[in-house]
Scaffold this motif. Structure first.
Motif, PDB file in Angstrom:
ATOM      1  N   PRO A  84       0.827  -1.207   0.000  1.00 56.41           N
ATOM      2  CA  PRO A  84       0.000   0.000   0.000  1.00 56.41           C
ATOM      3  C   PRO A  84       0.855   1.247   0.000  1.00 56.41           C
ATOM      4  O   PRO A  84       1.855   1.330   0.718  1.00 56.41           O
ATOM      5  N   GLU A  85       0.460   2.233  -0.814  1.00 54.56           N
ATOM      6  CA  GLU A  85       1.184   3.492  -0.886  1.00 54.56           C
ATOM      7  C   GLU A  85       0.206   4.634  -0.671  1.00 54.56           C
ATOM      8  O   GLU A  85      -0.917   4.604  -1.173  1.00 54.56           O
ATOM      9  N   PRO A  86       0.594   5.648   0.113  1.00 54.92           N
ATOM     10  CA  PRO A  86      -0.297   6.790   0.322  1.00 54.92           C
ATOM     11  C   PRO A  86      -0.467   7.589  -0.961  1.00 54.92           C
ATOM     12  O   PRO A  86       0.475   7.749  -1.733  1.00 54.92           O
ATOM     13  N   PHE A 112      -8.832  -6.058  -1.021  1.00 56.54           N
ATOM     14  CA  PHE A 112      -7.785  -5.039  -0.881  1.00 56.54           C
ATOM     15  C   PHE A 112      -7.936  -4.269   0.422  1.00 56.54           C
ATOM     16  O   PHE A 112      -6.974  -4.078   1.166  1.00 56.54           O
ATOM     17  N   ALA A 113      -9.174  -3.832   0.713  1.00 55.69           N
ATOM     18  CA  ALA A 113      -9.396  -3.007   1.900  1.00 55.69           C
ATOM     19  C   ALA A 113      -9.025  -3.761   3.176  1.00 55.69           C
ATOM     20  O   ALA A 113      -8.346  -3.225   4.055  1.00 55.69           O
ATOM     21  N   HIS A 114      -9.441  -5.010   3.280  1.00 55.61           N
ATOM     22  CA  HIS A 114      -9.157  -5.773   4.489  1.00 55.61           C
ATOM     23  C   HIS A 114      -7.682  -6.125   4.593  1.00 55.61           C
ATOM     24  O   HIS A 114      -7.108  -6.118   5.681  1.00 55.61           O
ATOM     25  N   GLN A 115      -7.044  -6.425   3.468  1.00 56.12           N
ATOM     26  CA  GLN A 115      -5.622  -6.757   3.522  1.00 56.12           C
ATOM     27  C   GLN A 115      -4.779  -5.536   3.860  1.00 56.12           C
ATOM     28  O   GLN A 115      -3.722  -5.641   4.464  1.00 56.12           O
ATOM     29  N   ALA A 116      -5.255  -4.354   3.478  1.00 54.50           N
ATOM     30  CA  ALA A 116      -4.533  -3.120   3.787  1.00 54.50           C
ATOM     31  C   ALA A 116      -4.794  -2.635   5.203  1.00 54.50           C
ATOM     32  O   ALA A 116      -4.303  -1.590   5.610  1.00 54.50           O
ATOM     33  N   GLY A 117      -5.593  -3.406   5.973  1.00 58.56           N
ATOM     34  CA  GLY A 117      -5.849  -3.037   7.356  1.00 58.56           C
ATOM     35  C   GLY A 117      -7.099  -2.208   7.545  1.00 58.56           C
ATOM     36  O   GLY A 117      -7.288  -1.600   8.601  1.00 58.56           O
ATOM     37  N   GLY A 118      -7.975  -2.167   6.536  1.00 60.02           N
ATOM     38  CA  GLY A 118      -9.195  -1.370   6.637  1.00 60.02           C
ATOM     39  C   GLY A 118     -10.439  -2.210   6.444  1.00 60.02           C
ATOM     40  O   GLY A 118     -10.458  -3.406   6.736  1.00 60.02           O
ATOM     41  N   THR A 119     -11.486  -1.602   5.922  1.00 57.62           N
ATOM     42  CA  THR A 119     -12.734  -2.313   5.687  1.00 57.62           C
ATOM     43  C   THR A 119     -13.563  -1.556   4.662  1.00 57.62           C
ATOM     44  O   THR A 119     -13.173  -0.474   4.200  1.00 57.62           O
ATOM     45  N   THR A 154     -18.001   3.084   1.037  1.00 58.32           N
ATOM     46  CA  THR A 154     -16.943   3.789   1.752  1.00 58.32           C
ATOM     47  C   THR A 154     -15.825   2.820   2.099  1.00 58.32           C
ATOM     48  O   THR A 154     -16.063   1.808   2.759  1.00 58.32           O
ATOM     49  N   ILE A 155     -14.621   3.120   1.630  1.00 57.34           N
ATOM     50  CA  ILE A 155     -13.445   2.325   1.963  1.00 57.34           C
ATOM     51  C   ILE A 155     -12.689   3.043   3.073  1.00 57.34           C
ATOM     52  O   ILE A 155     -12.326   4.208   2.926  1.00 57.34           O
ATOM     53  N   LEU A 156     -12.474   2.347   4.182  1.00 54.73           N
ATOM     54  CA  LEU A 156     -11.672   2.891   5.272  1.00 54.73           C
ATOM     55  C   LEU A 156     -10.271   2.304   5.183  1.00 54.73           C
ATOM     56  O   LEU A 156     -10.091   1.086   5.243  1.00 54.73           O
ATOM     57  N   LEU A 157      -9.265   3.181   5.023  1.00 55.71           N
ATOM     58  CA  LEU A 157      -7.869   2.758   4.936  1.00 55.71           C
ATOM     59  C   LEU A 157      -7.067   3.444   6.031  1.00 55.71           C
ATOM     60  O   LEU A 157      -7.353   4.590   6.391  1.00 55.71           O
ATOM     61  N   PRO A 158      -6.064   2.752   6.599  1.00 54.69           N
ATOM     62  CA  PRO A 158      -5.256   3.373   7.650  1.00 54.69           C
ATOM     63  C   PRO A 158      -4.671   4.702   7.191  1.00 54.69           C
ATOM     64  O   PRO A 158      -4.153   4.812   6.074  1.00 54.69           O
ATOM     65  N   ARG A 159      -4.768   5.699   8.054  1.00 53.73           N
ATOM     66  CA  ARG A 159      -4.321   7.049   7.700  1.00 53.73           C
ATOM     67  C   ARG A 159      -2.803   7.125   7.649  1.00 53.73           C
ATOM     68  O   ARG A 159      -2.120   6.591   8.522  1.00 53.73           O
ATOM     69  N   HIS A 160      -2.294   7.798   6.624  1.00 51.94           N
ATOM     70  CA  HIS A 160      -0.851   7.940   6.434  1.00 51.94           C
ATOM     71  C   HIS A 160      -0.313   9.040   7.324  1.00 51.94           C
ATOM     72  O   HIS A 160      -0.955  10.078   7.511  1.00 51.94           O
ATOM     73  N   GLU A 161       0.863   8.804   7.897  1.00 51.72           N
ATOM     74  CA  GLU A 161       1.476   9.811   8.756  1.00 51.72           C
ATOM     75  C   GLU A 161       1.880  11.043   7.957  1.00 51.72           C
ATOM     76  O   GLU A 161       2.413  10.940   6.855  1.00 51.72           O
ATOM     77  N   ASP A 207       2.995 -11.166   4.058  1.00 47.12           N
ATOM     78  CA  ASP A 207       3.645 -10.568   5.226  1.00 47.12           C
ATOM     79  C   ASP A 207       4.738  -9.563   4.860  1.00 47.12           C
ATOM     80  O   ASP A 207       5.379  -9.009   5.757  1.00 47.12           O
ATOM     81  N   VAL A 208       4.988  -9.344   3.561  1.00 48.03           N
ATOM     82  CA  VAL A 208       6.067  -8.446   3.166  1.00 48.03           C
ATOM     83  C   VAL A 208       5.775  -7.017   3.615  1.00 48.03           C
ATOM     84  O   VAL A 208       6.605  -6.330   4.208  1.00 48.03           O
ATOM     85  N   ARG A 209       4.548  -6.540   3.341  1.00 48.65           N
ATOM     86  CA  ARG A 209       4.091  -5.224   3.802  1.00 48.65           C
ATOM     87  C   ARG A 209       5.077  -4.104   3.510  1.00 48.65           C
ATOM     88  O   ARG A 209       5.348  -3.260   4.344  1.00 48.65           O
ATOM     89  N   GLY A 210       5.675  -4.113   2.317  1.00 45.21           N
ATOM     90  CA  GLY A 210       6.558  -3.030   1.929  1.00 45.21           C
ATOM     91  C   GLY A 210       8.001  -3.204   2.343  1.00 45.21           C
ATOM     92  O   GLY A 210       8.831  -2.336   2.080  1.00 45.21           O
ATOM     93  N   ASP A 211       8.348  -4.319   3.026  1.00 47.14           N
ATOM     94  CA  ASP A 211       9.744  -4.540   3.407  1.00 47.14           C
ATOM     95  C   ASP A 211      10.638  -4.669   2.191  1.00 47.14           C
ATOM     96  O   ASP A 211      11.793  -4.230   2.194  1.00 47.14           O
ATOM     97  N   PHE A 212      10.123  -5.310   1.147  1.00 45.92           N
ATOM     98  CA  PHE A 212      10.862  -5.480  -0.098  1.00 45.92           C
ATOM     99  C   PHE A 212       9.911  -5.203  -1.266  1.00 45.92           C
ATOM    100  O   PHE A 212       8.734  -5.548  -1.207  1.00 45.92           O
ATOM    101  N   PRO A 213      10.414  -4.584  -2.343  1.00 43.06           N
ATOM    102  CA  PRO A 213       9.573  -4.374  -3.517  1.00 43.06           C
ATOM    103  C   PRO A 213       9.256  -5.718  -4.185  1.00 43.06           C
ATOM    104  O   PRO A 213      10.104  -6.617  -4.216  1.00 43.06           O
TER     105      PRO A 213
END
Length: 455
Positions: free
Chosen positions: A221-223, A297-304, A318-325, A429-435
């Motif tokens: 996921p990318e903001p 996508f929404a659930h895997q990205a931590g939303g709903t 409505t897609i709820l996605l974790p807010r980017h810092e 489980d990669v979650r952005g650790d590696f492309p």
């Protein structure tokens, strides 16, 4: 005479004790009906459950406890008939209190006979609304569990096929690029190559949709910046910050909404809209994977995903996605040059895919060393100068591609690693650790991924 008086006194005391017992019971409504259904006695439980005092209800017909629909259908009188003919009537259903509120009741009606003649009915009513709500919640949880198990089974089936299928698409896609370079501009051959490319992309997109829905497609996921955009007043895309309670904690989300003023979604299909392959469109007009992909996508990205719909007025998704810092970059420059230099270690166990990948890397200007597994890769890194590792995730051996990447991060943190996959549970489980580069990929996608990694 004395004995007769004692028997009468004992009988009176027995009846008195029984009457006090019945009248004092508060958890059950215990009362008597005459043969026509008129209430002839009442207890404390009846007042507690149904709200009527004794002087308010004795002499009234017991049908007043039923809903208007049940009375219109003759249900109270049918209950008495069944009790009379079969010896007992039992059911659960809605009943009405004095104040008009409804409660879910367990009801028993027994006929009472004296000398062979029906003299009335004994009726027991219990308020089991809480029990019913608990049962409904349990049933809902069981349905959710069954749905989760269904999705898991779908994911396992889809993922197993997708890995091999995407490797085949990778061979086709990579070979098409080679064919295009050597086609010599023949229009007929160019059209055939274009048709192959189009079919490859459609196959890859379909596989990706299935994997995303089944949560077997790892995401990075990318903001992004979303701005509100009305379109003709009938479709509105909006974005806003939203705080949501998650147990004792409060989580910050970005709510991205898509609203229309269309027909709305009928209640009988609302529960099915996220099911894979479910569609109301005509045959050939939709795969039924659009909303299921959004859901995954929404659930895997931590939303709903939330749905608000009303027939004749429209629908809002409505897609709820974790807010980017704040303060982190939200956009990326996509202008990357096609080309490169240096030595790439290609880790790929499939010979056909390895041949295609080597060809693409060499066209980009890289020198390529190829090995078939992670153990061989580690040995090659020890004896050769390697500028970049390009590894498949799913491979035989003690380490898969992700395990290799994590090991290299510990022993060679300066060595860039790019992963590729058509499917992998571990990749979730990669979650952005590696492309991660999706198979099948094209030469420009490979070039962009490497260029971004080497910045």
């Amino acid at each position: 005479m004395v004995q007769n008086t004692k028997q009468q006194r004992d009988l009176f005391e027995s009846e008195r004790s029984f009457r006090l017992l019945v009248e004092g019971v508060a958890d059950y409504a215990l009362y008597m009906l005459d043969p026509t259904g008129i209430i002839t006695s009442w207890n404390a439980g009846g007042q507690r459950i149904k709200g009527y005092a004794t002087d308010e209800i004795v002499g009234e017909h017991f049908s007043r406890f039923y809903t208007e629909t049940d009375r219109a259908n003759g249900k109270p009188w049918r209950a008495l008939r069944i009790a009379r003919e079969q010896g007992r009537y039992e059911e659960e259903g809605w009943r009405v209190r004095k104040d008009g509120t409804f409660f879910w009741a367990s009801v028993i009606i027994d006929p009472i006979y004296e000398n062979g003649h029906l003299v009335g009915f004994a009726k027991i009513t219990r308020d089991i609304t809480e029990r019913r709500e608990t049962e409904l919640k349990l049933e809902q949880m069981q349905k959710q569990l069954a749905e989760a198990q269904k999705l898991d089974a779908l994911g396992q089936l889809t993922g197993g096929v997708a890995h091999d299928f995407n490797n085949l698409l990778m061979v086709i896609s990579g070979s098409v690029h080679t064919l295009r370079r050597s086609s010599g501009g023949d229009p007929k051959l160019q059209r055939a190559i274009a048709a192959i490319e189009n079919a490859t992309r459609r196959g890859a997109a379909l596989t990706s949709q299935l994997l995303t829905f089944a949560r077997r497609q790892s995401l990075n996921p990318e903001p992004i910046n979303v701005d509100a955009m009305p379109s003709g007043g009938t479709i509105t895309i909006s974005a806003r910050n939203r705080r949501v309670a998650e147990g004792p904690d409060i989580a910050d989300f970005v709510a991205i909404g898509v609203s229309d003023t269309g027909l709305g979604i009928a209640p009988d299909i609302l529960s099915k809209i996220f099911d894979p392959f479910f569609t109301t469109k005509p045959v050939g007009k939709g795969t039924g994977l659009g909303l299921s992909q959004v859901h995954g996508f929404a659930h895997q990205a931590g939303g709903t995903v939330m749905v608000d719909t009303e027939l004749g007025k429209g629908t809002t998704m409505t897609i709820l996605l974790p807010r980017h810092e704040a303060g982190q970059p939200a956009e990326k420059d996509e202008a990357l040059e096609l080309g490169g230099s240096g030595t790439v270690l290609l880790v790929e166990d499939n010979p056909e895919v390895a041949s295609v990948s080597r060809n693409l890397l060499e066209q980009l200007g890289f020198n390529v060393h190829r090995v078939a597994d992670a153990e061989a890769a580690l040995r090659e890194i020890e004896r050769s100068h390697i500028d970049l590792v390009f590894s498949d995730i799913v491979m035989p051996g003690r380490l898969d591609g992700l395990g290799l990447a994590r090991h290299l991060r510990e022993i060679r943190p300066d060595l860039p690693v790019l992963l590729a996959t058509g499917y992998s549970d571990a990749a979730v489980d990669v979650r952005g650790d590696f492309p991660i580069l999706r198979k099948p990929y094209e030469i420009h996608q490979l070039s962009k991924a490497i260029a971004t990694l080497r910045r």
